[in-house]
Scaffold this motif. Structure first.
Motif, PDB file in Angstrom:
ATOM      1  N   LYS A 108       0.860  -1.176   0.000  1.00 24.36           N
ATOM      2  CA  LYS A 108       0.000   0.000   0.000  1.00 24.36           C
ATOM      3  C   LYS A 108       0.900   1.230   0.000  1.00 24.36           C
ATOM      4  O   LYS A 108       1.763   1.375   0.868  1.00 24.36           O
ATOM      5  CB  LYS A 108      -0.912  -0.002   1.218  1.00 24.36           C
ATOM      6  N   LEU A 109       0.727   2.093  -0.990  1.00 21.36           N
ATOM      7  CA  LEU A 109       1.535   3.296  -1.133  1.00 21.36           C
ATOM      8  C   LEU A 109       0.617   4.505  -1.044  1.00 21.36           C
ATOM      9  O   LEU A 109      -0.373   4.589  -1.755  1.00 21.36           O
ATOM     10  CB  LEU A 109       2.280   3.291  -2.479  1.00 21.36           C
ATOM     11  N   ARG A 110       0.945   5.436  -0.156  1.00 22.97           N
ATOM     12  CA  ARG A 110       0.150   6.650   0.004  1.00 22.97           C
ATOM     13  C   ARG A 110       1.040   7.850  -0.303  1.00 22.97           C
ATOM     14  O   ARG A 110       2.095   8.011   0.302  1.00 22.97           O
ATOM     15  CB  ARG A 110      -0.397   6.740   1.418  1.00 22.97           C
ATOM     16  N   ILE A 111       0.606   8.670  -1.250  1.00 26.14           N
ATOM     17  CA  ILE A 111       1.346   9.872  -1.634  1.00 26.14           C
ATOM     18  C   ILE A 111       0.462  11.064  -1.312  1.00 26.14           C
ATOM     19  O   ILE A 111      -0.662  11.155  -1.804  1.00 26.14           O
ATOM     20  CB  ILE A 111       1.697   9.855  -3.130  1.00 26.14           C
ATOM     21  N   ILE A 112       0.972  11.967  -0.492  1.00 30.54           N
ATOM     22  CA  ILE A 112       0.220  13.161  -0.110  1.00 30.54           C
ATOM     23  C   ILE A 112       0.922  14.364  -0.711  1.00 30.54           C
ATOM     24  O   ILE A 112       2.142  14.492  -0.627  1.00 30.54           O
ATOM     25  CB  ILE A 112       0.121  13.293   1.418  1.00 30.54           C
ATOM     26  N   GLY A 113       0.149  15.242  -1.329  1.00 26.87           N
ATOM     27  CA  GLY A 113       0.718  16.434  -1.951  1.00 26.87           C
ATOM     28  C   GLY A 113       0.621  16.333  -3.461  1.00 26.87           C
ATOM     29  O   GLY A 113      -0.244  15.647  -3.998  1.00 26.87           O
ATOM     30  N   ALA A 114       1.501  17.019  -4.133  1.00 25.12           N
ATOM     31  CA  ALA A 114       1.525  17.025  -5.595  1.00 25.12           C
ATOM     32  C   ALA A 114       2.842  16.401  -6.062  1.00 25.12           C
ATOM     33  O   ALA A 114       3.838  17.090  -6.220  1.00 25.12           O
ATOM     34  CB  ALA A 114       1.386  18.446  -6.124  1.00 25.12           C
ATOM     35  N   PRO A 115       2.858  15.077  -6.273  1.00 18.92           N
ATOM     36  CA  PRO A 115       4.108  14.426  -6.659  1.00 18.92           C
ATOM     37  C   PRO A 115       4.477  14.724  -8.105  1.00 18.92           C
ATOM     38  O   PRO A 115       3.647  15.092  -8.924  1.00 18.92           O
ATOM     39  CB  PRO A 115       3.792  12.935  -6.483  1.00 18.92           C
ATOM     40  N   ASP A 116       5.747  14.543  -8.399  1.00 11.81           N
ATOM     41  CA  ASP A 116       6.267  14.706  -9.737  1.00 11.81           C
ATOM     42  C   ASP A 116       5.675  13.598 -10.625  1.00 11.81           C
ATOM     43  O   ASP A 116       5.713  12.420 -10.257  1.00 11.81           O
ATOM     44  CB  ASP A 116       7.793  14.594  -9.684  1.00 11.81           C
ATOM     45  N   PRO A 117       5.092  13.935 -11.779  1.00 16.09           N
ATOM     46  CA  PRO A 117       4.466  12.920 -12.646  1.00 16.09           C
ATOM     47  C   PRO A 117       5.421  11.810 -13.068  1.00 16.09           C
ATOM     48  O   PRO A 117       5.027  10.643 -13.124  1.00 16.09           O
ATOM     49  CB  PRO A 117       3.989  13.717 -13.851  1.00 16.09           C
ATOM     50  N   GLN A 118       6.679  12.147 -13.350  1.00 17.84           N
ATOM     51  CA  GLN A 118       7.631  11.116 -13.757  1.00 17.84           C
ATOM     52  C   GLN A 118       7.900  10.150 -12.606  1.00 17.84           C
ATOM     53  O   GLN A 118       8.050   8.943 -12.827  1.00 17.84           O
ATOM     54  CB  GLN A 118       8.956  11.739 -14.241  1.00 17.84           C
ATOM     55  N   THR A 119       7.932  10.641 -11.389  1.00 18.45           N
ATOM     56  CA  THR A 119       8.140   9.776 -10.227  1.00 18.45           C
ATOM     57  C   THR A 119       6.983   8.808 -10.070  1.00 18.45           C
ATOM     58  O   THR A 119       7.180   7.618  -9.837  1.00 18.45           O
ATOM     59  CB  THR A 119       8.295  10.625  -8.943  1.00 18.45           C
ATOM     60  N   VAL A 120       5.759   9.295 -10.208  1.00 21.40           N
ATOM     61  CA  VAL A 120       4.577   8.436 -10.109  1.00 21.40           C
ATOM     62  C   VAL A 120       4.606   7.381 -11.207  1.00 21.40           C
ATOM     63  O   VAL A 120       4.309   6.210 -10.973  1.00 21.40           O
ATOM     64  CB  VAL A 120       3.273   9.268 -10.169  1.00 21.40           C
ATOM     65  N   GLN A 121       5.004   7.778 -12.407  1.00 23.94           N
ATOM     66  CA  GLN A 121       5.078   6.832 -13.519  1.00 23.94           C
ATOM     67  C   GLN A 121       6.079   5.718 -13.217  1.00 23.94           C
ATOM     68  O   GLN A 121       5.794   4.541 -13.426  1.00 23.94           O
ATOM     69  CB  GLN A 121       5.454   7.549 -14.815  1.00 23.94           C
TER      70      GLN A 121
END
Length: 129
Positions: A108-121
């Motif tokens: 389970k991965l939780r990302i809060i805020g506005a992450p970099d799109p390339q990082t999410v990819q």
């Protein structure tokens, strides 16, 4: 409108359940398997209970009414290469706080805020391996 009901074809005797022929059951079941068909409407058209038709559908799948017709319709699929770099215009900048929760198997991965799109990819590519 010319419709014949099951009761006129197969009259019911008082105190006894009707014994419909396998070909009749097969015809009713195959009518319910058509796209957009309603089991309850088809059951009413043939003057049988919808629960009975659902039982016939299971028996049909088990092959009790002869070979099962598997006329599957395949959809065309086109495989395209994804670009290595995603243009920034695809991911507009968001001013508000966002939360992304990704669950894969037991991870389970939780990302809060506005992450970099390339990082999410990159994270998604690694999780979906």
């Amino acid at each position: 409108m010319d419709t014949t009901l099951a009761t006129s074809l197969y009259p019911r005797r008082p105190g006894r359940r009707p014994n419909f022929p396998a070909e009749f059951k097969r015809q009713v079941v195959e009518a319910t398997l058509q796209p957009g068909a309603s089991v309850s409407i088809i059951a009413r058209e043939h003057d049988v209970n919808a629960n009975l038709v659902f039982r016939w559908r299971q028996q049909y799948q088990d092959g009790m009414f002869g070979p099962v017709s598997h006329a599957a319709k395949l959809l065309p699929v086109q495989v395209i290469e994804t670009p290595a770099e995603i243009p920034a215009a695809v991911f507009p900048q968001i001013d508000s706080v966002a939360e992304i929760v990704i669950e894969v198997a037991k991870a389970k991965l939780r990302i809060i805020g506005a992450p970099d799109p390339q990082t999410v990819q990159i994270i998604l590519q690694q999780l979906l391996r």
